[in-house]
Design a protein around this motif. Sequence first.
Motif, PDB file in Angstrom:
ATOM      1  N   THR A  82       0.675  -1.183   0.058  1.00 42.81           N
ATOM      2  CA  THR A  82       0.052  -0.165  -0.109  1.00 42.81           C
ATOM      3  C   THR A  82       0.833   1.247   0.096  1.00 42.81           C
ATOM      4  O   THR A  82       1.799   1.267   0.731  1.00 42.81           O
ATOM      5  CB  THR A  82      -1.089   0.011   1.175  1.00 42.81           C
ATOM      6  N   TYR A  83       0.633   2.271  -0.978  1.00 42.51           N
ATOM      7  CA  TYR A  83       1.463   3.305  -1.023  1.00 42.51           C
ATOM      8  C   TYR A  83       0.561   4.532  -1.541  1.00 42.51           C
ATOM      9  O   TYR A  83      -0.478   4.379  -1.882  1.00 42.51           O
ATOM     10  CB  TYR A  83       2.524   3.002  -2.046  1.00 42.51           C
ATOM     11  N   TRP A  84       1.182   5.760  -1.241  1.00 39.50           N
ATOM     12  CA  TRP A  84       0.462   6.934  -1.462  1.00 39.50           C
ATOM     13  C   TRP A  84       0.518   7.274  -3.065  1.00 39.50           C
ATOM     14  O   TRP A  84       1.920   7.553  -3.645  1.00 39.50           O
ATOM     15  CB  TRP A  84       0.919   8.174  -0.758  1.00 39.50           C
ATOM     16  N   ASN A  85      -0.401   7.662  -3.905  1.00 40.11           N
ATOM     17  CA  ASN A  85      -0.263   8.074  -5.153  1.00 40.11           C
ATOM     18  C   ASN A  85      -0.671   9.298  -5.133  1.00 40.11           C
ATOM     19  O   ASN A  85      -1.848   9.784  -4.840  1.00 40.11           O
ATOM     20  CB  ASN A  85      -1.318   7.263  -5.847  1.00 40.11           C
ATOM     21  N   PRO A  86       0.369  10.225  -5.412  1.00 37.09           N
ATOM     22  CA  PRO A  86       0.372  11.646  -5.296  1.00 37.09           C
ATOM     23  C   PRO A  86      -0.741  12.324  -6.558  1.00 37.09           C
ATOM     24  O   PRO A  86      -1.295  13.232  -6.375  1.00 37.09           O
ATOM     25  CB  PRO A  86       1.683  12.187  -5.578  1.00 37.09           C
ATOM     26  N   LYS A  87      -0.803  11.419  -7.850  1.00 45.77           N
ATOM     27  CA  LYS A  87      -1.619  12.055  -8.712  1.00 45.77           C
ATOM     28  C   LYS A  87      -2.867  11.860  -8.336  1.00 45.77           C
ATOM     29  O   LYS A  87      -3.778  12.613  -8.715  1.00 45.77           O
ATOM     30  CB  LYS A  87      -1.146  11.272 -10.183  1.00 45.77           C
ATOM     31  N   GLU A  88      -3.340  10.727  -7.695  1.00 45.99           N
ATOM     32  CA  GLU A  88      -4.803  10.334  -7.660  1.00 45.99           C
ATOM     33  C   GLU A  88      -5.056  10.794  -6.125  1.00 45.99           C
ATOM     34  O   GLU A  88      -6.274  10.800  -5.582  1.00 45.99           O
ATOM     35  CB  GLU A  88      -4.939   9.055  -7.675  1.00 45.99           C
ATOM     36  N   LYS A  89      -4.078  11.350  -5.289  1.00 38.35           N
ATOM     37  CA  LYS A  89      -4.207  11.787  -4.055  1.00 38.35           C
ATOM     38  C   LYS A  89      -4.839  10.746  -3.138  1.00 38.35           C
ATOM     39  O   LYS A  89      -5.994  11.179  -2.452  1.00 38.35           O
ATOM     40  CB  LYS A  89      -4.818  13.110  -4.072  1.00 38.35           C
ATOM     41  N   GLN A  90      -4.471   9.218  -3.188  1.00 40.01           N
ATOM     42  CA  GLN A  90      -5.034   8.453  -2.418  1.00 40.01           C
ATOM     43  C   GLN A  90      -4.055   7.449  -2.142  1.00 40.01           C
ATOM     44  O   GLN A  90      -3.091   7.266  -3.049  1.00 40.01           O
ATOM     45  CB  GLN A  90      -6.419   7.986  -2.945  1.00 40.01           C
ATOM     46  N   GLU A  91      -4.306   6.346  -1.043  1.00 40.37           N
ATOM     47  CA  GLU A  91      -3.593   5.029  -0.983  1.00 40.37           C
ATOM     48  C   GLU A  91      -4.120   4.012  -2.083  1.00 40.37           C
ATOM     49  O   GLU A  91      -5.264   4.041  -1.987  1.00 40.37           O
ATOM     50  CB  GLU A  91      -3.435   4.683   0.521  1.00 40.37           C
ATOM     51  N   ILE A  92      -2.981   3.285  -2.353  1.00 41.45           N
ATOM     52  CA  ILE A  92      -3.264   2.318  -3.617  1.00 41.45           C
ATOM     53  C   ILE A  92      -2.748   1.112  -2.946  1.00 41.45           C
ATOM     54  O   ILE A  92      -1.353   1.197  -2.605  1.00 41.45           O
ATOM     55  CB  ILE A  92      -2.810   2.911  -4.833  1.00 41.45           C
ATOM     56  N   THR A  93      -3.457  -0.006  -3.183  1.00 46.14           N
ATOM     57  CA  THR A  93      -2.738  -1.199  -2.787  1.00 46.14           C
ATOM     58  C   THR A  93      -2.657  -1.976  -4.188  1.00 46.14           C
ATOM     59  O   THR A  93      -3.598  -2.354  -4.881  1.00 46.14           O
ATOM     60  CB  THR A  93      -3.600  -2.128  -1.965  1.00 46.14           C
ATOM     61  N   ASP A  94      -1.250  -2.227  -4.470  1.00 45.08           N
ATOM     62  CA  ASP A  94      -0.956  -2.891  -5.651  1.00 45.08           C
ATOM     63  C   ASP A  94       0.306  -3.558  -5.790  1.00 45.08           C
ATOM     64  O   ASP A  94       1.048  -3.695  -4.661  1.00 45.08           O
ATOM     65  CB  ASP A  94      -0.800  -1.872  -6.867  1.00 45.08           C
ATOM     66  N   TYR A  95       0.720  -4.465  -6.598  1.00 44.54           N
ATOM     67  CA  TYR A  95       2.028  -5.177  -6.654  1.00 44.54           C
ATOM     68  C   TYR A  95       3.065  -4.312  -7.157  1.00 44.54           C
ATOM     69  O   TYR A  95       2.803  -3.723  -8.050  1.00 44.54           O
ATOM     70  CB  TYR A  95       1.896  -6.385  -7.377  1.00 44.54           C
ATOM     71  N   LYS A  96       4.049  -4.152  -6.029  1.00 45.36           N
ATOM     72  CA  LYS A  96       5.344  -3.664  -6.594  1.00 45.36           C
ATOM     73  C   LYS A  96       6.377  -4.383  -7.258  1.00 45.36           C
ATOM     74  O   LYS A  96       6.715  -5.507  -6.591  1.00 45.36           O
ATOM     75  CB  LYS A  96       5.688  -2.657  -5.556  1.00 45.36           C
ATOM     76  N   PHE A  97       7.116  -4.207  -8.097  1.00 45.14           N
ATOM     77  CA  PHE A  97       8.367  -5.030  -8.583  1.00 45.14           C
ATOM     78  C   PHE A  97       9.499  -5.104  -7.580  1.00 45.14           C
ATOM     79  O   PHE A  97       9.728  -3.842  -7.121  1.00 45.14           O
ATOM     80  CB  PHE A  97       8.744  -4.449  -9.943  1.00 45.14           C
ATOM     81  N   LYS A  98      10.019  -6.313  -7.278  1.00 46.00           N
ATOM     82  CA  LYS A  98      11.028  -6.315  -6.452  1.00 46.00           C
ATOM     83  C   LYS A  98      12.359  -6.681  -7.074  1.00 46.00           C
ATOM     84  O   LYS A  98      13.405  -7.035  -6.320  1.00 46.00           O
ATOM     85  CB  LYS A  98      10.708  -7.314  -5.206  1.00 46.00           C
ATOM     86  N   GLY A  99      12.382  -7.552  -8.170  1.00 43.11           N
ATOM     87  CA  GLY A  99      13.557  -7.663  -8.819  1.00 43.11           C
ATOM     88  C   GLY A  99      13.328  -8.908  -9.738  1.00 43.11           C
ATOM     89  O   GLY A  99      12.595  -9.655  -9.729  1.00 43.11           O
ATOM     90  N   PHE A 100      14.471  -8.957 -10.886  1.00 41.88           N
ATOM     91  CA  PHE A 100      14.669  -9.893 -11.791  1.00 41.88           C
ATOM     92  C   PHE A 100      15.517 -11.153 -11.233  1.00 41.88           C
ATOM     93  O   PHE A 100      16.327 -10.913 -10.651  1.00 41.88           O
ATOM     94  CB  PHE A 100      15.078  -9.755 -13.156  1.00 41.88           C
ATOM     95  N   TYR A 101      15.103 -12.406 -11.725  1.00 45.74           N
ATOM     96  CA  TYR A 101      15.769 -13.569 -11.109  1.00 45.74           C
ATOM     97  C   TYR A 101      15.746 -14.705 -12.352  1.00 45.74           C
ATOM     98  O   TYR A 101      14.799 -14.667 -13.096  1.00 45.74           O
ATOM     99  CB  TYR A 101      15.463 -14.017  -9.754  1.00 45.74           C
ATOM    100  N   SER A 102      16.978 -15.366 -12.336  1.00 47.58           N
ATOM    101  CA  SER A 102      16.932 -16.391 -13.564  1.00 47.58           C
ATOM    102  C   SER A 102      16.149 -17.932 -13.125  1.00 47.58           C
ATOM    103  O   SER A 102      16.096 -18.617 -13.969  1.00 47.58           O
ATOM    104  CB  SER A 102      18.471 -16.730 -14.023  1.00 47.58           C
ATOM    105  N   THR A 103      16.167 -18.087 -11.957  1.00 47.42           N
ATOM    106  CA  THR A 103      15.747 -19.326 -11.483  1.00 47.42           C
ATOM    107  C   THR A 103      14.748 -19.110 -10.377  1.00 47.42           C
ATOM    108  O   THR A 103      14.657 -18.187  -9.556  1.00 47.42           O
ATOM    109  CB  THR A 103      16.528 -20.664 -11.031  1.00 47.42           C
ATOM    110  N   LEU A 104      13.700 -20.211 -10.279  1.00 51.57           N
ATOM    111  CA  LEU A 104      12.925 -20.013  -8.971  1.00 51.57           C
ATOM    112  C   LEU A 104      13.579 -20.059  -7.641  1.00 51.57           C
ATOM    113  O   LEU A 104      13.315 -19.545  -6.529  1.00 51.57           O
ATOM    114  CB  LEU A 104      11.879 -21.253  -9.098  1.00 51.57           C
TER     115      LEU A 104
END
Length: 87
Positions: A18-40
């Motif tokens: 959950t993070y603050w979206n300044p453009k929409e001026k509200q909190e949004i819950t969404d998936y945020k990218f954390k990194g690429f990896y070559s294997t599981l």
Amino acid sequence: MRIRKWDDSNYFIERLETYWNPKEKQEITDYKFKGFYSTLTACFKAMNAKCLLINEKAVSDLKSHLNEVERSNQKLFMALAEIKEAL
């Protein structure tokens, strides 16, 4: 938390946040990218090393941090056991 396949040789991790979206001026819950990896395996290692399964809002002292680390390790072990059973 989710692991998705980018292409034939890459995976990526996303975490629900959950993070603050300044453009929409509200909190949004969404998936945020954390990194690429070559294997599981690399994905699981990164989730553990980067403490991505730890609920930071639940941590207030060393004891609560250790409890969160134990909980995140249990989640990883359970996920690995489910994958092993599926194979």
